[in-house]
Design a protein around this motif. Structure first.
Motif: not given
Ligand SMILES: Cc1cc2nc3c(=O)[nH]c(=O)nc-3n(C[C@H](O)[C@H](O)[C@H](O)COP(=O)(O)OP(=O)(O)OC[C@H]3O[C@@H](n4cnc5c(N)ncnc54)[C@H](O)[C@@H]3O)c2cc1C
Ligand code: FES
Lengths: 107, 431
Positions: B332-343, B358-363, B368-374
């Motif tokens: 698993l190649r896990l990468q987080i861009a931005g801050l995803t807490a508080g979405h 990828s999980v796109f997070c919005f506030r 506000t951020g994107v969490e990507s797996v592979n």
């Protein structure tokens, strides 16, 4: 051992000797060549070791795999057909004389 | 500026990068880098991954060869510690007795692992992982026959150690007090997928369970872990990964403003304008979070170092770099861009079943951020979008066939020297 040339955007050229089994990225780090950040340390995660291989290059470089191709979508400077991740370019005798151009910014 | 002296306390990622960034900017004054970890500046990420697995050698961990420090005229004092600061006289006192004057002081003291507040926590075989010495010890213990390893804490370090140890064939249990893994850092979608992967690989993951005590044998070696409810688990080795505490003692004793970390302003100056703090130990105003935060990552240490160096060279700018982080567990190649807490809204793109999504997070409708797996392209492009301040609506991401790779490329502002206007805009938008 291979001679690798790093050309900076301002025209400055740095030529260094790099031993196998290093990469073009580590060659820069070990020799204090500025312009490559490599925040992920070479694990093809960050895209901050982006270089442009010289257009006239004829030395054999490994094919790009799908991870490298994907990571190159995220570089700070425009990706071109000559873009590579320097952490994915292993150094050996066969690339003696390689010239790479450094981008304006890495992050 | 020839007489200018910069003393950097802590020769980790942040301290080392500050020294480098000063020289890259043409700073000619004296730079002294003081670090209490004997091998000198080294890179921590492989310590829970490749180095622990034995695929990355110790030489590859050093940030630079020894010749670098002479070439760059950086005075490295490894194996020494700063004992106190005298702000009035602008000097630091080292444990070796040396007293050094400074014009600017940089606190890059990092953080240290939290210990487990239970009886038995100091038994032999109960380890934490921070530096090369810790990793060497753990690697040695994992290099023999299969062991029963219990990891306390399903954070990044705990889970990476679990994955590496499992890959080496050990019997691994993870105990986490929160109801899910990486609860503070990740959305449930990604943390559930990571836990599922660990379980598929044969790791026992116990969530919502607390460790109450550890028991040892007659020689003081750990043997048994007791959980709430009385369950007992046999263990030869315990790795505690329950978070870190910022090293703030020097700042505290010197009466600098301190909270959960040394409090700094947007240019990373402490309450004393001659003193900066950065990296794991610093609490800074983040335009991305809209409040003061402390961030533990290589990106944060490296990008803050450029900002501190610029301020010392008289070209200050506000720190606004987009935070990003990665982790590697199994494939698993896990990468987080931005801050995803508080979405308040997420949109998932890709295929959860094949582990590429990828999980796109919005506030409030803003990305506000994107969490990507592979999905490394998503990560890189998201970082660029967040840096440029380009917006992407949840509706766009939800459209069938949405693919970040097909978006037209927007130019980004390099974070090394963001223009004043961008900084101002960003700060006021999120303030
Ligand atoms: C095992 C492990 C794996 C990690 N993996 C990742 C990853 O995959 N990706 C990622 O982005 N981040 C990762 N991190 C986090 C990252 O390494 C840290 O965020 C980063 O090192 C912070 O840099 P720093 O300089 O602030 O602190 P440090 O690197 O900890 O450096 C601080 C240094 O200061 C020294 N010091 C403290 N007080 C004094 C004093 N009074 N005098 C002298 N020296 C002092 C400390 O001993 C230490 O050497 C990982 C961390 C660990 C421990
Ligand atoms: S060093 Fe991070 S991608 Fe090459």
């Amino acid at each position: 051992m291979a001679k690798i040339t790093y050309k900076h955007p301002n025209g400055t050229v740095t030529i260094v000797d790099v031993q196998a089994p290093n990469t073009v990225m580590r060659g820069a780090k070990l020799n204090n060549v500025d312009g490559i950040e490599a925040q992920c340390g070479g694990s093809a995660q960050c895209g901050t070791c982006h270089v442009y291989v010289d257009e006239a290059n004829t030395l054999p470089l490994p094919e790009m795999d799908s991870v490298e191709d994907d990571v190159l979508y995220g570089t700070a400077c425009e990706r071109t057909e000559f873009s590579r991740l320097s952490c994915q370019l292993p150094v050996g005798d066969e690339i003696d004389g390689l010239l790479v151009h450094l981008p304006e910014a890495q992050s | 500026m020839a007489a200018h002296a910069v003393v950097v306390v802590g020769a980790g990622q942040a301290g080392f990068d500050t020294a480098c960034a000063l020289r890259s900017r043409g700073f000619r004054g004296r730079i002294t880098l003081i670090g209490d970890e004997p091998p000198g500046p080294s890179y921590r990420p492989p310590l829970s991954k490749g180095y622990l697995a034995g695929t990355v050698a110790a030489e590859e961990i050093a940030l630079r060869p020894p010749s670098f420090y002479t070439e760059q005229d950086i005075e490295l004092l490894p194996g020494d510690r700063v004992a106190s600061l005298d702000r009035e006289r602008r000097t630091v006192l080292l444990e070796s007795g040396l007293r050094l004057p400074y014009d600017n002081l940089v606190l890059a003291t990092g953080s240290r692992p939290r210990t487990l507040p239970v009886p038995g926590a100091s038994l032999t075989g109960v380890l934490s992982l921070r530096g090369l010495a810790d990793a060497e010890d753990l690697r040695l213990r994992l290099s023999g026959p299969p062991r029963r390893l219990v990891v306390v804490g399903a954070g990044f370090i705990g889970l990476e150690v679990a994955a590496t140890a499992r890959g080496l064939g050990h019997d691994v249990t993870v105990v986490e007090a929160q109801p899910r893994a990486l609860a503070r850092a990740l959305t449930p979608t990604v943390s559930d997928r990571i836990v599922a992967e660990h379980r598929e690989r044969g790791v026992r993951v116990l969530l919502g369970r607390e460790v109450t005590a550890l028991f040892g044998d007659a020689e003081g070696r750990v043997q048994v872990m007791e959980l709430d409810g009385g369950e007992r688990i046999a263990a030869d080795l315990i790795v505690v990964g329950v978070g870190v505490l910022p090293n703030i003692e020097l700042a505290l004793a010197a009466d600098l403003l301190v909270g959960d970390g040394v409090v700094v302003d947007a240019q990373l100056r402490t309450s004393d304008p001659d003193i900066f703090a950065l990296g794991d130990c610093a609490r800074f105003p983040s335009p991305h979070a809209g409040r003061h935060v402390r961030v533990e990552s290589v990106q944060n240490a490296s990008d803050q170092a450029k900002c501190v160096a610029a301020a010392i060279c008289g070209e200050p700018y506000a720190y606004t770099a987009v935070p990003w982080f990665w982790s590697e567990q199994y494939a698993l190649r896990l990468q987080i861009a931005g801050l995803t807490a508080g979405h308040d809204e997420t949109v998932t793109v890709g295929d959860l079943a094949d582990g590429k999504f990828s999980v796109f997070c919005f506030r409030g409708g803003r990305l506000t951020g994107v969490e990507s797996v592979n999905r490394p392209a998503d990560h890189g492009i998201a970082r660029r979008l967040l840096t440029a301040g380009t917006d992407l609506s949840p509706e766009t991401v939800r459209e069938p066939g949405f693919d970040l790779k097909r978006l037209p490329r927007t130019p980004t502002t390099p974070t090394a020297s963001p223009s004043r206007t961008t900084t101002q805009e960003r700060l006021s938008v999120h303030a």
